[in-house]
Motif scaffolding. Structure first.
Motif, PDB file in Angstrom:
ATOM      1  N   TYR A  15      -6.582  -4.897 -33.457  1.00 54.09           N
ATOM      2  CA  TYR A  15      -6.077  -3.601 -33.012  1.00 54.09           C
ATOM      3  C   TYR A  15      -4.877  -3.773 -32.086  1.00 54.09           C
ATOM      4  O   TYR A  15      -4.853  -4.667 -31.231  1.00 54.09           O
ATOM      5  CB  TYR A  15      -7.161  -2.831 -32.229  1.00 54.09           C
ATOM      6  CG  TYR A  15      -8.473  -2.683 -32.937  1.00 54.09           C
ATOM      7  CD1 TYR A  15      -8.626  -1.775 -33.986  1.00 54.09           C
ATOM      8  CD2 TYR A  15      -9.579  -3.427 -32.549  1.00 54.09           C
ATOM      9  CE1 TYR A  15      -9.849  -1.623 -34.630  1.00 54.09           C
ATOM     10  CE2 TYR A  15     -10.799  -3.287 -33.183  1.00 54.09           C
ATOM     11  CZ  TYR A  15     -10.927  -2.389 -34.222  1.00 54.09           C
ATOM     12  OH  TYR A  15     -12.134  -2.251 -34.848  1.00 54.09           O
ATOM     13  N   ASP A  16      -3.886  -2.882 -32.228  1.00 52.38           N
ATOM     14  CA  ASP A  16      -2.823  -2.777 -31.232  1.00 52.38           C
ATOM     15  C   ASP A  16      -3.371  -2.075 -29.994  1.00 52.38           C
ATOM     16  O   ASP A  16      -4.483  -1.535 -30.003  1.00 52.38           O
ATOM     17  CB  ASP A  16      -1.645  -1.977 -31.800  1.00 52.38           C
ATOM     18  CG  ASP A  16      -0.900  -2.744 -32.881  1.00 52.38           C
ATOM     19  OD1 ASP A  16      -1.018  -3.979 -32.917  1.00 52.38           O
ATOM     20  OD2 ASP A  16      -0.223  -2.094 -33.693  1.00 52.38           O
ATOM     21  N   LEU A  17      -2.570  -2.047 -28.942  1.00 51.52           N
ATOM     22  CA  LEU A  17      -2.990  -1.380 -27.715  1.00 51.52           C
ATOM     23  C   LEU A  17      -3.251   0.107 -28.001  1.00 51.52           C
ATOM     24  O   LEU A  17      -2.427   0.792 -28.602  1.00 51.52           O
ATOM     25  CB  LEU A  17      -1.894  -1.518 -26.649  1.00 51.52           C
ATOM     26  CG  LEU A  17      -2.329  -1.288 -25.198  1.00 51.52           C
ATOM     27  CD1 LEU A  17      -3.276  -2.393 -24.745  1.00 51.52           C
ATOM     28  CD2 LEU A  17      -1.103  -1.250 -24.285  1.00 51.52           C
ATOM     29  N   HIS A  18      -4.410   0.612 -27.583  1.00 48.14           N
ATOM     30  CA  HIS A  18      -4.783   1.997 -27.869  1.00 48.14           C
ATOM     31  C   HIS A  18      -5.815   2.452 -26.840  1.00 48.14           C
ATOM     32  O   HIS A  18      -6.253   1.680 -25.990  1.00 48.14           O
ATOM     33  CB  HIS A  18      -5.356   2.126 -29.279  1.00 48.14           C
ATOM     34  CG  HIS A  18      -6.621   1.367 -29.497  1.00 48.14           C
ATOM     35  ND1 HIS A  18      -6.667  -0.013 -29.603  1.00 48.14           N
ATOM     36  CD2 HIS A  18      -7.914   1.781 -29.597  1.00 48.14           C
ATOM     37  CE1 HIS A  18      -7.912  -0.398 -29.766  1.00 48.14           C
ATOM     38  NE2 HIS A  18      -8.703   0.665 -29.759  1.00 48.14           N
ATOM     39  N   PHE A  47      -9.114  -9.686 -25.785  1.00 43.85           N
ATOM     40  CA  PHE A  47      -8.580  -8.341 -25.645  1.00 43.85           C
ATOM     41  C   PHE A  47      -7.935  -8.154 -24.270  1.00 43.85           C
ATOM     42  O   PHE A  47      -8.328  -8.783 -23.282  1.00 43.85           O
ATOM     43  CB  PHE A  47      -9.671  -7.289 -25.862  1.00 43.85           C
ATOM     44  CG  PHE A  47     -10.778  -7.293 -24.837  1.00 43.85           C
ATOM     45  CD1 PHE A  47     -10.809  -6.359 -23.811  1.00 43.85           C
ATOM     46  CD2 PHE A  47     -11.801  -8.229 -24.901  1.00 43.85           C
ATOM     47  CE1 PHE A  47     -11.836  -6.352 -22.867  1.00 43.85           C
ATOM     48  CE2 PHE A  47     -12.835  -8.228 -23.966  1.00 43.85           C
ATOM     49  CZ  PHE A  47     -12.855  -7.285 -22.948  1.00 43.85           C
ATOM     50  N   GLN A  83      -8.100  -8.936 -30.732  1.00 44.87           N
ATOM     51  CA  GLN A  83      -7.682  -9.962 -31.675  1.00 44.87           C
ATOM     52  C   GLN A  83      -8.626 -11.156 -31.561  1.00 44.87           C
ATOM     53  O   GLN A  83      -9.410 -11.255 -30.615  1.00 44.87           O
ATOM     54  CB  GLN A  83      -6.251 -10.419 -31.391  1.00 44.87           C
ATOM     55  CG  GLN A  83      -6.080 -11.062 -30.025  1.00 44.87           C
ATOM     56  CD  GLN A  83      -4.623 -11.350 -29.711  1.00 44.87           C
ATOM     57  OE1 GLN A  83      -3.712 -10.786 -30.297  1.00 44.87           O
ATOM     58  NE2 GLN A  83      -4.404 -12.253 -28.771  1.00 44.87           N
ATOM     59  N   HIS A 108      -5.719 -10.675 -36.060  1.00 38.70           N
ATOM     60  CA  HIS A 108      -5.397  -9.459 -35.310  1.00 38.70           C
ATOM     61  C   HIS A 108      -6.319  -8.322 -35.721  1.00 38.70           C
ATOM     62  O   HIS A 108      -6.653  -8.164 -36.893  1.00 38.70           O
ATOM     63  CB  HIS A 108      -3.945  -9.063 -35.569  1.00 38.70           C
ATOM     64  CG  HIS A 108      -3.526  -7.826 -34.812  1.00 38.70           C
ATOM     65  ND1 HIS A 108      -3.274  -7.835 -33.466  1.00 38.70           N
ATOM     66  CD2 HIS A 108      -3.360  -6.548 -35.230  1.00 38.70           C
ATOM     67  CE1 HIS A 108      -2.945  -6.618 -33.080  1.00 38.70           C
ATOM     68  NE2 HIS A 108      -2.989  -5.815 -34.131  1.00 38.70           N
ATOM     69  N   ASP A 132      -6.574  -3.709 -26.446  1.00 35.96           N
ATOM     70  CA  ASP A 132      -6.276  -4.119 -27.815  1.00 35.96           C
ATOM     71  C   ASP A 132      -7.385  -5.044 -28.282  1.00 35.96           C
ATOM     72  O   ASP A 132      -8.464  -5.089 -27.669  1.00 35.96           O
ATOM     73  CB  ASP A 132      -4.886  -4.775 -27.911  1.00 35.96           C
ATOM     74  CG  ASP A 132      -4.785  -6.063 -27.091  1.00 35.96           C
ATOM     75  OD1 ASP A 132      -5.826  -6.509 -26.538  1.00 35.96           O
ATOM     76  OD2 ASP A 132      -3.686  -6.629 -26.996  1.00 35.96           O
TER      77      ASP A 132
END
Length: 276
Positions: free
Chosen positions: A29-32, A49, A75, A27, A73
């Motif tokens: 990044y989270d959604l941003h 992504f 991963q 992983h 995001d």
């Protein structure tokens, strides 16, 4: 064993552009969202992504294009993780290079090898203590390659740009040891901005101002070496960062070291100088 996660961020203060070199095992990044335009290239692995409501899978050499405020995001899409390079291009910087309304990317993932190479070259240029003119040229090359993806196809420059190119060339010839930076060179040549200068110079001479500057520095270096000047002194006189910088450039251009060329021309070995 999978290498550890790493991320390196470089900020180029004059342009506001940021470059990221990163590797993640799983992983990332989270959604941003970002305020900038994002242009990147996957270096290894599978980069998975979410963007524009669908999952994307970028493999080595593919280009990622994300607009400002576009949610996404990140991963790994396969075992072994992934590595990538990314440029964050400020809106004001892109608008200066492409005047008018903000364009948009037609797709968030594409195959464009010249653009991928330009992104990688710009990231490397920003990561090193290189000349301002080199950094500007690398960023301008990215902008040029982005044009088709932004609905801004390249058009031939107007005839008046020939004067801009000629004046810039004269400035470079007058003082090749100087590193003016693209913005200052554009002002001196009477260009509206450095982007006009880059387009005009390439149309007139088939290369960038920085590449031309290196070429005329090398020509001067050959003359000085042939006259017997030592490589270290030649490097300083011609504007190279140091003797090693001259050596790398000289060998790539002429196939032999400055010391070897000096010895060939003068018959005097340069035994006291550092390798170049």
């Amino acid at each position: 064993m999978t290498p550890p996660d790493r991320i390196r961020l470089i900020h180029d203060a004059p342009s506001g552009v940021e470059a990221i070199e990163a590797r993640f095992a799983a992983h990332a990044y989270d959604l941003h969202r970002h305020d900038d335009w994002l242009v990147g290239v996957t270096e290894s692995g599978v980069q998975d992504f979410l963007c524009r409501g669908a999952r994307r899978r970028s493999t080595p050499g593919r280009v990622i294009l994300i607009e400002p405020e576009e949610a996404h995001d990140g991963q790994a899409g396969a075992e072994g993780g992934f590595a990538y390079r990314m440029l964050y291009l400020p809106r004001a910087w892109l608008r200066a290079g492409l005047p008018g309304e903000d364009p948009g990317f037609a797709a968030s993932l594409c195959d464009d090898p010249p653009l991928a190479r330009a992104i990688g070259a710009a990231c490397r240029a920003l990561a090193q203590p290189s000349e301002r003119l080199l950094r500007d040229a690398a960023l301008d090359a990215v902008l040029h390659r982005l044009r088709p993806h932004l609905g801004r196809p390249w058009r031939a420059p107007p005839p008046r740009d020939a004067r801009v190119a000629r004046l810039a060339r004269e400035r470079l010839r007058d003082d090749p040891a100087r590193d003016p930076g693209a913005d200052a060179l554009a002002r001196e040549a009477g260009a509206a901005d450095r982007f006009q200068l880059a387009r005009a110079f390439r149309a007139a001479y088939g290369t960038s101002p920085h590449a031309y500057l290196i070429q005329i520095r090398l020509l001067r270096a050959r003359r000085l070496l042939a006259a017997g000047m030592r490589p270290a002194a030649v490097a300083a006189d011609c504007g190279f960062a140091d003797q090693s910088h001259l050596g790398r450039r000289f060998r790539r251009a002429y196939g032999l070291t400055p010391a070897a060329y000096r010895a060939l021309c003068t018959g005097v070995p340069d035994s006291g100088a550092a390798p170049a």
